[in-house]
Scaffold this motif. Structure first.
Motif, PDB file in Angstrom:
ATOM      1  N   LEU A 252       0.829  -1.206   0.000  1.00  0.00           N
ATOM      2  CA  LEU A 252       0.000   0.000   0.000  1.00  0.00           C
ATOM      3  C   LEU A 252       0.863   1.256   0.000  1.00  0.00           C
ATOM      4  O   LEU A 252       0.517   2.263  -0.622  1.00  0.00           O
ATOM      5  N   TYR A 253       1.995   1.171   0.710  1.00  0.00           N
ATOM      6  CA  TYR A 253       2.880   2.339   0.718  1.00  0.00           C
ATOM      7  C   TYR A 253       3.560   2.515  -0.640  1.00  0.00           C
ATOM      8  O   TYR A 253       3.677   3.631  -1.154  1.00  0.00           O
ATOM      9  N   GLN A 254       4.004   1.420  -1.225  1.00  0.00           N
ATOM     10  CA  GLN A 254       4.655   1.481  -2.543  1.00  0.00           C
ATOM     11  C   GLN A 254       3.704   2.034  -3.605  1.00  0.00           C
ATOM     12  O   GLN A 254       4.130   2.737  -4.518  1.00  0.00           O
ATOM     13  N   GLU A 255       2.428   1.747  -3.461  1.00  0.00           N
ATOM     14  CA  GLU A 255       1.428   2.207  -4.426  1.00  0.00           C
ATOM     15  C   GLU A 255       0.937   3.631  -4.139  1.00  0.00           C
ATOM     16  O   GLU A 255       0.238   4.219  -4.966  1.00  0.00           O
ATOM     17  N   GLU A 260      -2.085   8.426   0.829  1.00  0.00           N
ATOM     18  CA  GLU A 260      -3.368   9.071   0.521  1.00  0.00           C
ATOM     19  C   GLU A 260      -4.281   9.054   1.744  1.00  0.00           C
ATOM     20  O   GLU A 260      -4.896  10.077   2.089  1.00  0.00           O
ATOM     21  N   ILE A 261      -4.364   7.914   2.417  1.00  0.00           N
ATOM     22  CA  ILE A 261      -5.203   7.797   3.614  1.00  0.00           C
ATOM     23  C   ILE A 261      -4.636   8.651   4.746  1.00  0.00           C
ATOM     24  O   ILE A 261      -5.374   9.331   5.472  1.00  0.00           O
ATOM     25  N   SER A 262      -3.318   8.642   4.888  1.00  0.00           N
ATOM     26  CA  SER A 262      -2.654   9.408   5.933  1.00  0.00           C
ATOM     27  C   SER A 262      -2.912  10.914   5.793  1.00  0.00           C
ATOM     28  O   SER A 262      -3.239  11.602   6.760  1.00  0.00           O
ATOM     29  N   LYS A 263      -2.781  11.419   4.583  1.00  0.00           N
ATOM     30  CA  LYS A 263      -2.974  12.850   4.357  1.00  0.00           C
ATOM     31  C   LYS A 263      -4.432  13.258   4.523  1.00  0.00           C
ATOM     32  O   LYS A 263      -4.737  14.398   4.905  1.00  0.00           O
ATOM     33  N   LYS A 264      -5.340  12.333   4.264  1.00  0.00           N
ATOM     34  CA  LYS A 264      -6.769  12.601   4.458  1.00  0.00           C
ATOM     35  C   LYS A 264      -7.063  12.908   5.914  1.00  0.00           C
ATOM     36  O   LYS A 264      -7.843  13.817   6.231  1.00  0.00           O
ATOM     37  N   TRP A 265      -6.429  12.160   6.836  1.00  0.00           N
ATOM     38  CA  TRP A 265      -6.747  12.297   8.255  1.00  0.00           C
ATOM     39  C   TRP A 265      -5.781  13.181   9.035  1.00  0.00           C
ATOM     40  O   TRP A 265      -6.164  13.780  10.041  1.00  0.00           O
ATOM     41  N   PHE A 266      -4.526  13.253   8.573  1.00  0.00           N
ATOM     42  CA  PHE A 266      -3.524  14.004   9.341  1.00  0.00           C
ATOM     43  C   PHE A 266      -2.848  15.126   8.576  1.00  0.00           C
ATOM     44  O   PHE A 266      -2.091  15.898   9.145  1.00  0.00           O
ATOM     45  N   GLY A 267      -3.070  15.173   7.276  1.00  0.00           N
ATOM     46  CA  GLY A 267      -2.455  16.217   6.477  1.00  0.00           C
ATOM     47  C   GLY A 267      -0.992  15.977   6.181  1.00  0.00           C
ATOM     48  O   GLY A 267      -0.305  16.848   5.641  1.00  0.00           O
ATOM     49  N   GLU A 268      -0.490  14.800   6.533  1.00  0.00           N
ATOM     50  CA  GLU A 268       0.912  14.474   6.305  1.00  0.00           C
ATOM     51  C   GLU A 268       1.091  12.957   6.254  1.00  0.00           C
ATOM     52  O   GLU A 268       0.174  12.199   6.580  1.00  0.00           O
ATOM     53  N   ASN A 273       9.297   4.084   9.348  1.00  0.00           N
ATOM     54  CA  ASN A 273      10.354   3.646   8.421  1.00  0.00           C
ATOM     55  C   ASN A 273      10.142   2.200   7.983  1.00  0.00           C
ATOM     56  O   ASN A 273      10.502   1.824   6.862  1.00  0.00           O
ATOM     57  N   GLN A 274       9.553   1.394   8.868  1.00  0.00           N
ATOM     58  CA  GLN A 274       9.303  -0.004   8.513  1.00  0.00           C
ATOM     59  C   GLN A 274       8.313  -0.092   7.352  1.00  0.00           C
ATOM     60  O   GLN A 274       8.473  -0.899   6.448  1.00  0.00           O
ATOM     61  N   ILE A 275       7.288   0.717   7.397  1.00  0.00           N
ATOM     62  CA  ILE A 275       6.300   0.734   6.314  1.00  0.00           C
ATOM     63  C   ILE A 275       6.929   1.252   5.024  1.00  0.00           C
ATOM     64  O   ILE A 275       6.644   0.762   3.929  1.00  0.00           O
ATOM     65  N   LYS A 276       7.806   2.215   5.164  1.00  0.00           N
ATOM     66  CA  LYS A 276       8.475   2.794   3.995  1.00  0.00           C
ATOM     67  C   LYS A 276       9.533   1.864   3.409  1.00  0.00           C
ATOM     68  O   LYS A 276      10.088   2.139   2.341  1.00  0.00           O
ATOM     69  N   GLY A 277       9.850   0.782   4.146  1.00  0.00           N
ATOM     70  CA  GLY A 277      10.857  -0.160   3.660  1.00  0.00           C
ATOM     71  C   GLY A 277      12.270   0.279   3.952  1.00  0.00           C
ATOM     72  O   GLY A 277      13.228  -0.243   3.362  1.00  0.00           O
ATOM     73  N   LYS A 278      12.450   1.237   4.864  1.00  0.00           N
ATOM     74  CA  LYS A 278      13.786   1.745   5.180  1.00  0.00           C
ATOM     75  C   LYS A 278      14.399   1.068   6.389  1.00  0.00           C
ATOM     76  O   LYS A 278      15.522   1.346   6.764  1.00  0.00           O
ATOM     77  N   GLU A 279      13.587   0.214   7.048  1.00  0.00           N
ATOM     78  CA  GLU A 279      14.089  -0.421   8.263  1.00  0.00           C
ATOM     79  C   GLU A 279      13.366  -1.742   8.447  1.00  0.00           C
ATOM     80  O   GLU A 279      12.160  -1.839   8.236  1.00  0.00           O
ATOM     81  N   ASN A 280      14.087  -2.779   8.823  1.00  0.00           N
ATOM     82  CA  ASN A 280      13.471  -4.094   9.030  1.00  0.00           C
ATOM     83  C   ASN A 280      12.944  -4.212  10.459  1.00  0.00           C
ATOM     84  O   ASN A 280      13.413  -3.564  11.348  1.00  0.00           O
TER      85      ASN A 280
END
Length: 280
Positions: A252-255, A260-268, A273-280
């Protein structure tokens, strides 16, 4: 066959049909992935008062960041989501009893909870804060000396309060916190001066006070506990569900759907980092 007999047959048939269609509780000791596939749904337990993560609007509709995220993930899994409001203080019991399949609603992954629950990778960071009226002049934790504190029963904030008494518990009035079933109830008492401050998730405090238009009337200060990570909790035996939830988060993050959902509710973008794939 007379009408009376026909009616009895119909009643028994209807009862049998309803029982057959009722979703059975999951077995807490096994991997239930095949069951989820067969019924094409999972049941998610949540606190329906926790804005903006997951809450019930006046029209009865469930909305929130976690609601949208869960629905996006479920589409990836090919399931429908059954949202089940629960007593937040009983969430782990509901999970272990098999009446829900996941806890998903601003659920902090703590060491204490890991003894009973298997967590996905964290998808959002959170912090426990103290909220008080500016008229109380509480600008630091030390200002809570002798003050009345409130907290939600079973919340990660209350767990921290009990686990780290040297940070807050030892100085508040009676060395205890008034416990509430929901943050809504606690905030009502805060507004009516029945408590002096409320220990609460920052994400909830910011959203609620800003939505109510009273943010400028309150102080929000860090409570001194370590920051937390929100994650989805499942039974340890549900290894396939856990793996597929993690995979869905990353996809979902890669796509760009997560953002999109995050900005809808928080504006950012609130992804870890785990979701972004930058950290295991």
């Amino acid at each position: 066959m007379n009408r009376k007999k026909i009616s009895l047959v119909l009643v028994f048939f209807l009862a049998f049909f309803l029982v057959g269609c009722t979703q059975k509780a999951s077995n807490p000791k096994v991997d239930n992935w095949e069951k989820y596939q067969q019924q094409e749904s999972i049941t998610i337990g949540f606190d329906n008062t926790f804005v903006p993560m997951g809450f019930e609007e006046k029209n009865g509709q469930y909305v929130g960041f976690d609601i949208d995220l869960a629905q996006a993930v479920s589409e990836k899994l090919g399931f429908k989501v059954q949202f089940q409001p629960i007593d937040w203080d009983m969430k782990e019991t509901e999970l272990q009893n098999g009446t829900i399949d996941a806890i998903w609603n601003g659920y902090s992954a703590t060491d204490e909870r890991r003894e009973k629950v298997a967590f996905t990778i964290p998808y959002m960071e959170n912090q426990q804060v103290l909220v008080s009226k500016k008229s109380q002049n509480i600008q630091s934790v030390s200002d809570m000396t002798g003050k009345v504190l409130g907290a939600q029963a079973g919340s990660s904030g209350y767990i921290d309060f009990e686990a780290r008494p040297e940070l807050l518990k030892n100085i508040v009035k009676d060395q205890k916190a008034n416990q509430y079933q929901s943050f809504n109830e606690a905030l009502i008492d805060l507004q009516n001066d029945r408590i002096d401050a409320l220990l609460i998730d920052r994400v909830y405090a910011n959203y609620y006070l800003e939505t109510e238009g009273i943010l400028d009337q309150y102080e929000i200060i860090p409570a001194g506990f370590e920051s937390e990570s929100f994650a989805v909790g499942v039974r340890p035996a549900d290894k396939t569900l856990l793996a597929n939830l993690n995979k869905a988060f990353e996809e979902l993050y890669q796509e760009g759907k997560f953002q999109e959902i995050s900005k809808k509710w928080f504006g950012e973008d609130v992804a870890t980092n785990q979701i972004k794939g930058k950290e295991n």
